[in-house]
Design a protein around this motif. Structure first.
Motif, PDB file in Angstrom:
ATOM      1  N   ASN A  78       8.629  -9.305  -3.340  1.00 43.03           N
ATOM      2  CA  ASN A  78       8.356  -8.106  -4.299  1.00 43.03           C
ATOM      3  C   ASN A  78       7.138  -7.599  -4.410  1.00 43.03           C
ATOM      4  O   ASN A  78       6.723  -6.574  -4.416  1.00 43.03           O
ATOM      5  CB  ASN A  78       8.832  -8.535  -5.529  1.00 43.03           C
ATOM      6  CG  ASN A  78      10.257  -8.616  -5.966  1.00 43.03           C
ATOM      7  OD1 ASN A  78      10.957  -7.919  -5.160  1.00 43.03           O
ATOM      8  ND2 ASN A  78      10.612  -9.510  -6.807  1.00 43.03           N
ATOM      9  N   LYS A  79       6.145  -8.717  -3.942  1.00 37.97           N
ATOM     10  CA  LYS A  79       4.689  -8.146  -4.111  1.00 37.97           C
ATOM     11  C   LYS A  79       4.342  -7.595  -2.701  1.00 37.97           C
ATOM     12  O   LYS A  79       3.372  -6.596  -2.870  1.00 37.97           O
ATOM     13  CB  LYS A  79       3.761  -9.803  -4.106  1.00 37.97           C
ATOM     14  CG  LYS A  79       3.649 -10.336  -5.555  1.00 37.97           C
ATOM     15  CD  LYS A  79       2.847  -9.832  -6.183  1.00 37.97           C
ATOM     16  CE  LYS A  79       2.767 -10.447  -7.731  1.00 37.97           C
ATOM     17  NZ  LYS A  79       1.652  -9.873  -8.461  1.00 37.97           N
ATOM     18  N   LYS A  81       6.284  -5.576  -1.093  1.00 39.17           N
ATOM     19  CA  LYS A  81       6.884  -4.293  -1.354  1.00 39.17           C
ATOM     20  C   LYS A  81       5.859  -3.391  -1.999  1.00 39.17           C
ATOM     21  O   LYS A  81       5.706  -2.333  -1.622  1.00 39.17           O
ATOM     22  CB  LYS A  81       8.185  -4.352  -2.136  1.00 39.17           C
ATOM     23  CG  LYS A  81       9.268  -4.725  -1.137  1.00 39.17           C
ATOM     24  CD  LYS A  81      10.634  -4.519  -2.071  1.00 39.17           C
ATOM     25  CE  LYS A  81      12.124  -4.943  -1.031  1.00 39.17           C
ATOM     26  NZ  LYS A  81      13.196  -5.252  -1.856  1.00 39.17           N
ATOM     27  N   SER A  82       5.332  -3.791  -2.898  1.00 42.10           N
ATOM     28  CA  SER A  82       4.316  -2.908  -3.705  1.00 42.10           C
ATOM     29  C   SER A  82       2.979  -3.000  -2.964  1.00 42.10           C
ATOM     30  O   SER A  82       2.263  -1.738  -2.729  1.00 42.10           O
ATOM     31  CB  SER A  82       4.121  -3.573  -5.013  1.00 42.10           C
ATOM     32  OG  SER A  82       3.649  -4.855  -5.098  1.00 42.10           O
ATOM     33  N   ARG A  83       2.660  -3.727  -2.286  1.00 39.31           N
ATOM     34  CA  ARG A  83       1.378  -3.835  -1.242  1.00 39.31           C
ATOM     35  C   ARG A  83       1.362  -2.890  -0.223  1.00 39.31           C
ATOM     36  O   ARG A  83       0.669  -2.024   0.124  1.00 39.31           O
ATOM     37  CB  ARG A  83       1.122  -5.233  -0.809  1.00 39.31           C
ATOM     38  CG  ARG A  83      -0.301  -5.325  -0.060  1.00 39.31           C
ATOM     39  CD  ARG A  83      -1.414  -5.422  -1.167  1.00 39.31           C
ATOM     40  NE  ARG A  83      -2.647  -5.548  -0.154  1.00 39.31           N
ATOM     41  CZ  ARG A  83      -3.714  -5.505  -0.612  1.00 39.31           C
ATOM     42  NH1 ARG A  83      -3.897  -5.087  -1.892  1.00 39.31           N
ATOM     43  NH2 ARG A  83      -5.075  -5.690   0.209  1.00 39.31           N
ATOM     44  N   ALA A  85       3.696  -0.210   0.149  1.00 39.66           N
ATOM     45  CA  ALA A  85       4.400   0.964  -0.498  1.00 39.66           C
ATOM     46  C   ALA A  85       3.857   2.442   0.458  1.00 39.66           C
ATOM     47  O   ALA A  85       4.708   2.929   0.690  1.00 39.66           O
ATOM     48  CB  ALA A  85       4.160   1.185  -1.872  1.00 39.66           C
ATOM     49  N   SER A 109      -3.343  -7.375  -5.877  1.00 36.16           N
ATOM     50  CA  SER A 109      -2.580  -6.021  -6.589  1.00 36.16           C
ATOM     51  C   SER A 109      -3.002  -4.975  -5.795  1.00 36.16           C
ATOM     52  O   SER A 109      -4.363  -4.744  -5.015  1.00 36.16           O
ATOM     53  CB  SER A 109      -3.136  -6.072  -8.002  1.00 36.16           C
ATOM     54  OG  SER A 109      -4.490  -5.814  -8.005  1.00 36.16           O
ATOM     55  N   THR A 111      -2.342  -1.135  -3.361  1.00 37.32           N
ATOM     56  CA  THR A 111      -1.784  -1.014  -2.069  1.00 37.32           C
ATOM     57  C   THR A 111      -2.824  -1.093  -0.954  1.00 37.32           C
ATOM     58  O   THR A 111      -2.589  -1.413   0.176  1.00 37.32           O
ATOM     59  CB  THR A 111      -1.115   0.276  -1.981  1.00 37.32           C
ATOM     60  OG1 THR A 111      -2.191   1.392  -2.190  1.00 37.32           O
ATOM     61  CG2 THR A 111       0.068   0.638  -2.819  1.00 37.32           C
TER      62      THR A 111
END
Length: 134
Positions: A78-79, A81-83, A85, A109, A111
């Motif tokens: 999950n982390k 995927k957001s990093r 993106a 936190s 991208t």
């Protein structure tokens, strides 16, 4: 040792061969040839089964060796995927982010940047001395 099916086939062949007396007298080795043919057939079936089993085992083992390399925890997945993106090369970003996350147990936190939030993530370097983690 011939199986029950082979035994019954052999018995039937011997009975039919011995009932024809001219067959037995003119061809004395025929019974032996029939037996050899059935045994050879049995051996080839066993070899096919052996190679099929060997192939299946090798596929199972290879997949079990590849699984740990591709597996990521839910947290890291999950982390990362957001990093990643906005990354231009998603698969490479996800791969290296996953490696760094598994080792460091954290992902910064956003991208891009914010590596001060995770010192281990920030300090990882590749063989060329450049930052390993995206």
């Amino acid at each position: 040792m011939p199986s029950n099916l082979l035994r019954s086939q052999l018995t039937n062949l011997f009975i039919s061969a011995s009932s024809r007396s001219s067959f037995t007298h003119t061809h004395p080795l025929t019974r032996l040839e029939i037996f050899a043919a059935l045994i050879t057939k049995s051996r080839t079936q066993k070899m096919k089964l052996f190679f099929a089993t060997l192939l299946l085992c090798s596929l199972l083992l290879s997949s079990s060796f590849l699984e740990p390399a591709m597996a990521q925890s839910g947290f890291c997945s999950n982390k990362c995927k957001s990093r990643c993106a906005k990354a231009a090369v998603q698969d490479r970003c996800m791969k290296y982010c996953g490696i760094c996350c598994e080792q460091c147990k954290c992902v910064p936190s956003g991208t891009y940047g914010n590596k001060h939030e995770c010192a281990c993530y920030r300090d990882k370097r590749n063989s060329k001395g450049k930052p390993k983690c995206p």
